[in-house]
Design a protein around this motif. Structure first.
Motif, PDB file in Angstrom:
ATOM      1  N   ILE A 132      14.643   6.723  -8.600  1.00  0.00           N
ATOM      2  CA  ILE A 132      13.905   5.463  -8.564  1.00  0.00           C
ATOM      3  C   ILE A 132      12.670   5.631  -7.696  1.00  0.00           C
ATOM      4  O   ILE A 132      12.722   6.265  -6.632  1.00  0.00           O
ATOM      5  CB  ILE A 132      14.788   4.313  -8.029  1.00  0.00           C
ATOM      6  N   CYS A 133      11.546   5.054  -8.134  1.00  0.00           N
ATOM      7  CA  CYS A 133      10.291   5.165  -7.391  1.00  0.00           C
ATOM      8  C   CYS A 133      10.118   3.996  -6.421  1.00  0.00           C
ATOM      9  O   CYS A 133      10.450   2.850  -6.750  1.00  0.00           O
ATOM     10  CB  CYS A 133       9.103   5.201  -8.351  1.00  0.00           C
ATOM     11  N   PHE A 134       9.585   4.300  -5.233  1.00  0.00           N
ATOM     12  CA  PHE A 134       9.331   3.293  -4.208  1.00  0.00           C
ATOM     13  C   PHE A 134       7.937   3.508  -3.628  1.00  0.00           C
ATOM     14  O   PHE A 134       7.471   4.645  -3.543  1.00  0.00           O
ATOM     15  CB  PHE A 134      10.353   3.411  -3.071  1.00  0.00           C
ATOM     16  N   PRO A 135       7.262   2.435  -3.194  1.00  0.00           N
ATOM     17  CA  PRO A 135       5.942   2.599  -2.571  1.00  0.00           C
ATOM     18  C   PRO A 135       6.064   3.298  -1.221  1.00  0.00           C
ATOM     19  O   PRO A 135       6.808   2.858  -0.341  1.00  0.00           O
ATOM     20  CB  PRO A 135       5.437   1.155  -2.422  1.00  0.00           C
ATOM     21  N   HIS A 157       0.694  -9.649 -10.950  1.00  0.00           N
ATOM     22  CA  HIS A 157      -0.347 -10.183 -10.061  1.00  0.00           C
ATOM     23  C   HIS A 157      -0.223  -9.601  -8.655  1.00  0.00           C
ATOM     24  O   HIS A 157      -1.239  -9.370  -7.986  1.00  0.00           O
ATOM     25  CB  HIS A 157      -0.280 -11.706 -10.021  1.00  0.00           C
ATOM     26  N   PHE A 158       1.008  -9.349  -8.217  1.00  0.00           N
ATOM     27  CA  PHE A 158       1.198  -8.745  -6.901  1.00  0.00           C
ATOM     28  C   PHE A 158       0.630  -7.330  -6.871  1.00  0.00           C
ATOM     29  O   PHE A 158       0.010  -6.921  -5.879  1.00  0.00           O
ATOM     30  CB  PHE A 158       2.685  -8.735  -6.549  1.00  0.00           C
ATOM     31  N   HIS A 159       0.815  -6.581  -7.935  1.00  0.00           N
ATOM     32  CA  HIS A 159       0.241  -5.243  -8.016  1.00  0.00           C
ATOM     33  C   HIS A 159      -1.282  -5.280  -7.897  1.00  0.00           C
ATOM     34  O   HIS A 159      -1.881  -4.340  -7.355  1.00  0.00           O
ATOM     35  CB  HIS A 159       0.620  -4.575  -9.346  1.00  0.00           C
ATOM     36  N   LYS A 160      -1.890  -6.313  -8.395  1.00  0.00           N
ATOM     37  CA  LYS A 160      -3.357  -6.392  -8.384  1.00  0.00           C
ATOM     38  C   LYS A 160      -3.912  -6.643  -6.988  1.00  0.00           C
ATOM     39  O   LYS A 160      -5.062  -6.315  -6.705  1.00  0.00           O
ATOM     40  CB  LYS A 160      -3.815  -7.489  -9.353  1.00  0.00           C
ATOM     41  N   MET A 161      -3.109  -7.230  -6.083  1.00  0.00           N
ATOM     42  CA  MET A 161      -3.605  -7.527  -4.736  1.00  0.00           C
ATOM     43  C   MET A 161      -3.047  -6.582  -3.671  1.00  0.00           C
ATOM     44  O   MET A 161      -3.643  -6.418  -2.620  1.00  0.00           O
ATOM     45  CB  MET A 161      -3.288  -8.976  -4.350  1.00  0.00           C
ATOM     46  N   ALA A 162      -1.888  -5.979  -3.941  1.00  0.00           N
ATOM     47  CA  ALA A 162      -1.245  -5.104  -2.954  1.00  0.00           C
ATOM     48  C   ALA A 162      -1.757  -3.679  -3.128  1.00  0.00           C
ATOM     49  O   ALA A 162      -1.465  -3.023  -4.133  1.00  0.00           O
ATOM     50  CB  ALA A 162       0.268  -5.153  -3.103  1.00  0.00           C
ATOM     51  N   ASN A 163      -2.509  -3.192  -2.165  1.00  0.00           N
ATOM     52  CA  ASN A 163      -3.113  -1.868  -2.284  1.00  0.00           C
ATOM     53  C   ASN A 163      -2.099  -0.731  -2.117  1.00  0.00           C
ATOM     54  O   ASN A 163      -2.444   0.427  -2.327  1.00  0.00           O
ATOM     55  CB  ASN A 163      -4.237  -1.712  -1.255  1.00  0.00           C
ATOM     56  N   PHE A 164      -0.856  -1.065  -1.733  1.00  0.00           N
ATOM     57  CA  PHE A 164       0.177  -0.039  -1.628  1.00  0.00           C
ATOM     58  C   PHE A 164       0.983   0.092  -2.914  1.00  0.00           C
ATOM     59  O   PHE A 164       1.918   0.896  -2.983  1.00  0.00           O
ATOM     60  CB  PHE A 164       1.107  -0.311  -0.437  1.00  0.00           C
ATOM     61  N   LEU A 165       0.621  -0.697  -3.933  1.00  0.00           N
ATOM     62  CA  LEU A 165       1.252  -0.583  -5.237  1.00  0.00           C
ATOM     63  C   LEU A 165       0.283   0.051  -6.223  1.00  0.00           C
ATOM     64  O   LEU A 165      -0.933  -0.017  -6.049  1.00  0.00           O
ATOM     65  CB  LEU A 165       1.689  -1.967  -5.749  1.00  0.00           C
ATOM     66  N   LYS A 166       0.820   0.632  -7.265  1.00  0.00           N
ATOM     67  CA  LYS A 166      -0.020   1.286  -8.270  1.00  0.00           C
ATOM     68  C   LYS A 166      -0.880   0.271  -9.000  1.00  0.00           C
ATOM     69  O   LYS A 166      -0.502  -0.897  -9.158  1.00  0.00           O
ATOM     70  CB  LYS A 166       0.854   2.016  -9.294  1.00  0.00           C
ATOM     71  N   GLU A 198      -6.888  -4.413   4.100  1.00  0.00           N
ATOM     72  CA  GLU A 198      -6.867  -3.097   3.453  1.00  0.00           C
ATOM     73  C   GLU A 198      -5.509  -2.780   2.843  1.00  0.00           C
ATOM     74  O   GLU A 198      -5.398  -1.900   1.990  1.00  0.00           O
ATOM     75  CB  GLU A 198      -7.272  -2.000   4.443  1.00  0.00           C
ATOM     76  N   ILE A 199      -4.482  -3.487   3.271  1.00  0.00           N
ATOM     77  CA  ILE A 199      -3.139  -3.275   2.723  1.00  0.00           C
ATOM     78  C   ILE A 199      -2.827  -4.290   1.626  1.00  0.00           C
ATOM     79  O   ILE A 199      -2.263  -3.944   0.586  1.00  0.00           O
ATOM     80  CB  ILE A 199      -2.084  -3.351   3.848  1.00  0.00           C
ATOM     81  N   MET A 200      -3.214  -5.527   1.849  1.00  0.00           N
ATOM     82  CA  MET A 200      -2.995  -6.579   0.861  1.00  0.00           C
ATOM     83  C   MET A 200      -4.293  -7.366   0.725  1.00  0.00           C
ATOM     84  O   MET A 200      -4.682  -8.104   1.634  1.00  0.00           O
ATOM     85  CB  MET A 200      -1.828  -7.481   1.289  1.00  0.00           C
ATOM     86  N   ASP A 201      -4.989  -7.186  -0.385  1.00  0.00           N
ATOM     87  CA  ASP A 201      -6.322  -7.770  -0.576  1.00  0.00           C
ATOM     88  C   ASP A 201      -6.207  -9.231  -1.011  1.00  0.00           C
ATOM     89  O   ASP A 201      -6.055  -9.538  -2.188  1.00  0.00           O
ATOM     90  CB  ASP A 201      -7.100  -6.966  -1.619  1.00  0.00           C
ATOM     91  N   HIS A 202      -6.290 -10.120  -0.028  1.00  0.00           N
ATOM     92  CA  HIS A 202      -6.109 -11.545  -0.294  1.00  0.00           C
ATOM     93  C   HIS A 202      -7.270 -12.150  -1.083  1.00  0.00           C
ATOM     94  O   HIS A 202      -7.148 -13.270  -1.586  1.00  0.00           O
ATOM     95  CB  HIS A 202      -5.914 -12.290   1.021  1.00  0.00           C
ATOM     96  N   SER A 203      -8.361 -11.411  -1.218  1.00  0.00           N
ATOM     97  CA  SER A 203      -9.473 -11.901  -2.037  1.00  0.00           C
ATOM     98  C   SER A 203      -9.164 -11.772  -3.525  1.00  0.00           C
ATOM     99  O   SER A 203      -9.815 -12.385  -4.372  1.00  0.00           O
ATOM    100  CB  SER A 203     -10.765 -11.128  -1.709  1.00  0.00           C
ATOM    101  N   LYS A 204      -8.143 -10.965  -3.850  1.00  0.00           N
ATOM    102  CA  LYS A 204      -7.771 -10.754  -5.256  1.00  0.00           C
ATOM    103  C   LYS A 204      -6.634 -11.662  -5.713  1.00  0.00           C
ATOM    104  O   LYS A 204      -6.251 -11.642  -6.883  1.00  0.00           O
ATOM    105  CB  LYS A 204      -7.375  -9.283  -5.463  1.00  0.00           C
ATOM    106  N   GLY A 205      -6.086 -12.415  -4.798  1.00  0.00           N
ATOM    107  CA  GLY A 205      -5.000 -13.325  -5.166  1.00  0.00           C
ATOM    108  C   GLY A 205      -4.178 -13.715  -3.966  1.00  0.00           C
ATOM    109  O   GLY A 205      -4.385 -13.214  -2.857  1.00  0.00           O
ATOM    110  N   LYS A 206      -3.233 -14.599  -4.174  1.00  0.00           N
ATOM    111  CA  LYS A 206      -2.355 -15.066  -3.112  1.00  0.00           C
ATOM    112  C   LYS A 206      -0.954 -14.504  -3.323  1.00  0.00           C
ATOM    113  O   LYS A 206      -0.479 -14.423  -4.454  1.00  0.00           O
ATOM    114  CB  LYS A 206      -2.308 -16.604  -3.097  1.00  0.00           C
ATOM    115  N   PHE A 207      -0.306 -14.150  -2.221  1.00  0.00           N
ATOM    116  CA  PHE A 207       1.066 -13.664  -2.318  1.00  0.00           C
ATOM    117  C   PHE A 207       1.953 -14.748  -2.918  1.00  0.00           C
ATOM    118  O   PHE A 207       2.772 -14.498  -3.794  1.00  0.00           O
ATOM    119  CB  PHE A 207       1.588 -13.264  -0.934  1.00  0.00           C
ATOM    120  N   MET A 208       1.787 -15.973  -2.433  1.00  0.00           N
ATOM    121  CA  MET A 208       2.518 -17.103  -2.991  1.00  0.00           C
ATOM    122  C   MET A 208       1.559 -17.810  -3.947  1.00  0.00           C
ATOM    123  O   MET A 208       0.698 -18.589  -3.534  1.00  0.00           O
ATOM    124  CB  MET A 208       3.006 -18.036  -1.881  1.00  0.00           C
TER     125      MET A 208
END
Length: 303
Positions: free
Chosen positions: A13-16, A133-142, A239-249
């Motif tokens: 299984i793959c993990f970030p 959508h989370f992948h699009k804002m989280a820079n630690f995800l592909k 730099e880890i979670m780009d909040h300009s690209k979306g909201k976590f919630m």
């Protein structure tokens, strides 16, 4: 520890890699559970943050102070993430833990304890859209690519944390192998938060007075959590979670998938779902508020 472009593969299984190492994953599979532990288990984007908040508020008798002053990842750390052991060294009292790991990786450790396990499931179409959508804002995800590409990867089970189908089926089908197990769905919580709070408080054997229940309900509403920096991940650096690209919630609704899935994508997914879930008793609310979840088929198991 950045490692934003690193992927760890563990037991197929793959993990970030930003959050996981081979050592932290082994630590989780060998975790020393205590009988007083409460473990929240979810596939990603299935209501983890919500349940962390619910259990925190129940344990605090509805007092929101802790949930307003302490980030949820220190209140309820993921046992497979690299920082967990350090957080737990400073923990006092009964521990609240979280995990996205599949049952097969945690079964040996859990079978040696009477820890309480709360499994939260969510209809997979909403999971897919939220995860995309989370992948699009989280820079630690592909980079998820197009939604069509991400949907295909999700159905193949090759996204981070593996197959949703395997995850939900393995945990729920093995419920009887866990001394204290509660199954609840995101849709249940969304449709009747008060009843869900009562259900969880009974399982935790922590009854709430009427005013405590009302306070907890207010503090763990989606609108309140969305504005709480201890919950909404705005404390995480850009730099880890780009909040300009979306909201976590983002929306937190049931059936938001209809705004992303095409008719053909929905039809094809339904065919795949029917095949992969043919041996499961689980049913989900997909669009309507009227619950059709057969939660009684997965009752609470208390030793």
């Amino acid at each position: 520890m950045a490692r934003l472009d690193v992927t760890e593969t563990f037991k197929g299984i793959c993990f970030p890699g930003h959050l996981h190492t081979q050592e932290s994953l082994r630590y989780a599979t060998e975790f020393k559970f205590q009988d007083t532990d409460t473990l929240i288990v979810t596939y990603p984007k299935s209501g983890t943050t919500w349940m962390q908040e619910i259990v925190t508020l129940i344990s605090c008798k509805g007092d929101p102070a802790k949930s307003q002053m302490q980030p949820n990842w220190t209140r309820a750390p993921w046992i497979e993430q690299y920082y967990c052991s350090d957080v737990l060294k400073a923990a006092q009292g009964p521990r609240l833990l979280s995990t996205h790991l599949p049952y097969k990786l945690l079964a040996p450790a859990l079978q040696r304890s009477k820890a309480k396990v709360i499994y939260v499931a969510r209809n997979p179409k909403d999971v897919i859209v939220s995860y995309y959508h989370f992948h699009k804002m989280a820079n630690f995800l592909k980079d998820p690519g197009t939604f069509t590409e991400f949907l295909s990867t999700f159905q193949e089970g090759t996204v981070y944390y593996g197959s949703w189908f395997d995850h939900v089926k393995e945990w729920t089908s093995n419920a009887r192998n866990i001394d204290n197990f509660l199954y609840i769905t995101y849709e249940e919580m969304w449709e009747d938060l008060r009843s869900s709070l009562e259900k969880v408080s009974r399982f935790l054997q922590c009854p709430l007075m009427e005013d405590e229940l009302s306070s907890a309900q207010k503090s763990c509403s989606f609108s309140t959590m969305k504005e709480n920096s201890m919950v909404n991940y705005t404390l995480v650096p850009q730099e880890i979670m780009d909040h300009s690209k979306g909201k976590f919630m983002r929306k937190g609704q049931i059936g938001d998938w209809v705004n992303t899935f095409s008719t053909e994508q929905s039809r094809n997914f339904d065919i795949s779902y029917a095949s992969k879930m043919a041996d499961s008793v689980l049913t989900f609310v997909w669009e309507t508020k009227k619950s059709c979840i057969d939660s009684e088929s997965l009752p609470v198991y208390n030793s």
